[in-house]
Design an enzyme around this catalytic site. Structure first.
Site, short mmCIF file in Angstrom:
data_model
loop_
_atom_site.label_atom_id
_atom_site.label_comp_id
_atom_site.label_asym_id
_atom_site.label_seq_id
_atom_site.Cartn_x
_atom_site.Cartn_y
_atom_site.Cartn_z
N HIS A 30 13.53 31.40 -12.43
CA HIS A 30 12.21 31.07 -13.53
C HIS A 30 13.01 29.91 -14.75
CE1 HIS A 30 8.54 31.81 -15.42
NE2 HIS A 30 8.84 33.11 -15.96
N HIS A 34 7.59 25.62 -6.04
CA HIS A 34 6.71 26.74 -6.99
C HIS A 34 5.98 27.78 -6.40
CE1 HIS A 34 3.91 27.54 -10.62
NE2 HIS A 34 5.22 27.36 -11.11
N ASP A 87 11.05 22.10 -13.72
CA ASP A 87 12.50 22.03 -14.32
C ASP A 87 13.17 20.92 -13.75
OD1 ASP A 87 12.56 24.69 -15.88
OD2 ASP A 87 12.23 25.66 -14.26
N1 ACO Z 1 14.76 25.38 -1.65
C1 ACO Z 1 15.20 25.05 -0.47
N2 ACO Z 1 14.16 26.38 -0.19
C2 ACO Z 1 13.17 26.66 0.09
C3 ACO Z 1 13.50 26.77 -2.26
C4 ACO Z 1 14.04 25.55 -2.30
N3 ACO Z 1 13.56 24.83 -3.43
N4 ACO Z 1 12.07 27.05 -2.16
C5 ACO Z 1 11.50 27.24 -1.09
N5 ACO Z 1 12.08 27.22 -0.10
C6 ACO Z 1 11.93 27.76 1.08
C7 ACO Z 1 11.70 29.07 1.15
O1 ACO Z 1 13.39 29.59 1.86
C8 ACO Z 1 10.92 29.45 1.85
O2 ACO Z 1 11.28 29.24 3.50
P1 ACO Z 1 11.04 30.03 4.75
O3 ACO Z 1 9.96 29.88 5.22
O4 ACO Z 1 11.09 29.90 6.05
O5 ACO Z 1 11.25 31.79 4.22
C9 ACO Z 1 9.54 28.97 1.92
O6 ACO Z 1 10.39 27.70 1.34
C10 ACO Z 1 8.69 29.63 0.95
O7 ACO Z 1 9.35 29.60 -0.11
P2 ACO Z 1 9.40 31.08 -0.85
O8 ACO Z 1 11.29 31.63 -2.13
O9 ACO Z 1 8.60 32.18 -0.72
O10 ACO Z 1 8.09 31.04 -2.47
P3 ACO Z 1 7.75 31.68 -3.42
O11 ACO Z 1 6.77 31.63 -4.18
O12 ACO Z 1 8.69 33.05 -3.00
O13 ACO Z 1 8.93 31.11 -4.31
C11 ACO Z 1 10.39 29.49 -6.19
C12 ACO Z 1 8.73 30.08 -5.83
C13 ACO Z 1 10.99 31.17 -6.65
C14 ACO Z 1 9.91 28.72 -7.35
C15 ACO Z 1 10.69 28.78 -5.40
O14 ACO Z 1 10.28 28.18 -4.68
C16 ACO Z 1 12.98 28.86 -5.76
O15 ACO Z 1 13.38 29.61 -5.79
N6 ACO Z 1 12.40 27.59 -6.33
C17 ACO Z 1 14.37 27.29 -6.77
C18 ACO Z 1 14.01 27.34 -8.17
C19 ACO Z 1 13.66 26.75 -9.47
O16 ACO Z 1 12.97 26.05 -8.98
N7 ACO Z 1 12.37 28.15 -9.84
C20 ACO Z 1 11.47 27.33 -11.13
C21 ACO Z 1 10.13 27.67 -10.81
S1 ACO Z 1 9.44 26.87 -11.88
C22 ACO Z 1 9.56 27.60 -13.50
O17 ACO Z 1 9.81 28.96 -13.21
C23 ACO Z 1 8.92 27.64 -14.63
#
Ligand code: ACO
Length: 447
Positions: free
Chosen positions: A284, A325, A381
């Site tokens: 987050h 996201h 971010d």
């Molecule tokens: N890098 C690589 N792969 C990713 C990323 C990423 N940043 N984000 C998601 N994926 C992949 C997942 O592994 C998943 O793959 P799969 O379908 O093969 O299993 C798919 O994309 C879907 O992702 P989820 O994890 O289901 O998406 P979710 O909505 O649960 O997560 C989150 C969202 C937590 C923001 C995620 O994208 C992430 O961890 N990003 C990196 C951390 C980040 O930048 N957080 C800031 C968010 S903005 C904020 O809070 C202000």
């Protein structure tokens, strides 16, 4: 919800299917139900009447991580993740970032309307005159280790404010509520700056009422021996815009914490402290810190393809931080504003060498099917950390800066929750998968 008898023929079917409803047939019993649909939702409580027998508890919806559950009705922030739209109280984020300032946006978010000039002046005056914290807070901060993370210090000291303002418990009194809103928005930059000064072993700097909200924060952070601290207007404006971009984002993890904890009716300092705790996590508000660490680890532009390959082959273990996201399945509109602002900041501070790695990372990822298929785009971010770093904020302070901007949103959501007659103490259900009833076995009899 109404339960209908089994239909006979098309005409009968059309007669019983009301517009704006969802027809559900329970194949376990053959019974058919009509569930009203309002604003694109059905009420989970309407499912409760769907059961197989009179003593059946009834159906629940199962939604780990609230992937598809609206927990409230809100009038504060609108997001269309597919189209990359973000609006506060109807105003597009791009227009607010262009034409407004953080305190005006905070007023808008909290009250629902842009202030008139007298309302704005009164609001700014109130915030400006609540920036000091009790001297005992300084003593409290002195107790932290020299290397304590500023988010740990912030969450603790915001909770500690609860003990200084016992009247804050009067959460149903609008005047008492507004007093705490002034205090929290006014004092969070002071606590944030104190946390930073503590980690540097520097004396804490008192607020300066002559400066703007953001200018004062910068002087509390960075003032050294100067008699008068000169705030750089470009950096002051850039940070102010960053606060605007972070001010609210509807029901994200930390806002849900604010509402969830607030729903048991503690004072807002306790609820805000919980929200800061939720924001601390690397998924987050901690993500911008992780972006910088990731860019540093990559080290140079030519190593970007190898890193992207590692992300793709890790099966979700290694993430491209600052990408993806839960809501945005398009370019995060806040990331766009930040990217455009970056050049102005770098003109003052010098170009952040990590920017080239970030740009290359974005370029490669946005051409790669792994990311496009999953609709992974830069989020807020991805570029904010580069700007913060260029402005001399250490990475540990990044989530703290996020918390300063988000305080207005948390408080608006908290007030909305308290005034919403449908809201009660937040208490999700579970699907129990554990052992059935069994008899206790004394220790000596256990094998
Ligand atoms: N890098 C690589 N792969 C990713 C990323 C990423 N940043 N984000 C998601 N994926 C992949 C997942 O592994 C998943 O793959 P799969 O379908 O093969 O299993 C798919 O994309 C879907 O992702 P989820 O994890 O289901 O998406 P979710 O909505 O649960 O997560 C989150 C969202 C937590 C923001 C995620 O994208 C992430 O961890 N990003 C990196 C951390 C980040 O930048 N957080 C800031 C968010 S903005 C904020 O809070 C202000």
């Amino acid at each position: 919800m109404t339960q209908a008898t089994a239909p006979s023929g098309v005409a009968a079917e059309q007669a019983i299917v009301a517009k704006g409803s969802l027809t559900v047939i329970d194949n376990r019993t053959g019974k058919r139900y009509e569930l009203p649909v309002e604003q694109g939702t059905v009420r989970a409580m309407d499912l409760r009447q769907i059961g197989v027998s009179a003593d059946d508890f009834g159906l629940m919806s199962y939604d780990p991580a609230f992937m598809n559950t609206a927990s409230c009705k809100s009038r504060i922030t609108f997001i269309d993740g597919e189209r990359g739209i973000l609006r506060y109280r109807g105003y597009p984020i791009e227009e607010l970032a262009e034409g407004s300032n953080y305190l005006e946006v905070a007023y808008l978010i909290l009250s629902g309307e842009l202030p008139t000039k007298p309302q704005y002046d009164e609001w700014v005056d109130q915030i400006t005159h609540h920036t000091m914290v009790h001297e005992n807070v300084k003593d409290l901060m002195m107790g932290f280790r020299y290397d304590a993370h500023p988010m740990g210090m912030l969450t603790s000291t915001v909770a500690a404010l609860s003990t200084f303002y016992p009247e804050a418990k009067e959460i149903h009194d609008p005047l008492a509520r507004h007093q705490q809103i002034y205090r929290l928005i006014a004092k969070i930059p002071t606590l944030a700056a104190y946390a930073y000064r503590h980690s540097k072993g520097l004396p804490y700097v008192y607020p300066d009422n002559e400066l703007s909200y953001t200018g004062n924060f910068l002087q509390m952070m960075f003032r050294m021996g100067e008699l008068e601290y000169e705030v750089n207007p470009t950096l002051e404006r850039a940070l102010d815009v960053l606060f605007i971009l972070h001010a609210d984002h509807e029901q994200n993890c930390s806002t849900s914490a604010m509402r969830g904890v607030g729903s048991s009716h503690p004072d807002p300092y306790i609820a805000a402290s919980a929200a800061i705790g939720a924001l601390y996590g690397p998924l987050h508000g901690g993500a911008n810190e992780q972006v910088l660490r990731m860019l540093r680890d990559i080290g140079s532009r030519d190593r970007v393809p190898a890193f992207v390959k590692e992300v793709k082959e890790s099966g979700g273990e290694v993430k491209l931080m600052g990408f993806g996201h839960r809501v945005y399945k398009n370019y995060d509109p806040r990331a766009k504003v930040i990217k455009e602002m970056a050049d102005r900041v770098f003109e003052v501070t010098g170009r952040n060498p990590l920017l080239d790695i970030a740009l290359e990372l974005e370029r490669i990822a946005l051409q790669d099917e792994y990311f496009t298929k999953r609709k992974l785009y830069p989020n807020v971010d991805f570029y904010s950390g580069l700007m913060y770093q260029a402005m001399s904020f250490p990475v540990d302070m990044f989530p703290v800066l996020f918390a300063i901007g988000r305080m207005s949103g948390w408080l608006a959501q908290w007030e909305e929750m308290l005034q919403d007659k449908e809201q009660k103490i937040a208490r999700p259900r579970q699907t129990y998968l554990g052992e059935d009833r069994r008899d206790f076995v004394p220790m000596n009899d256990r094998s």
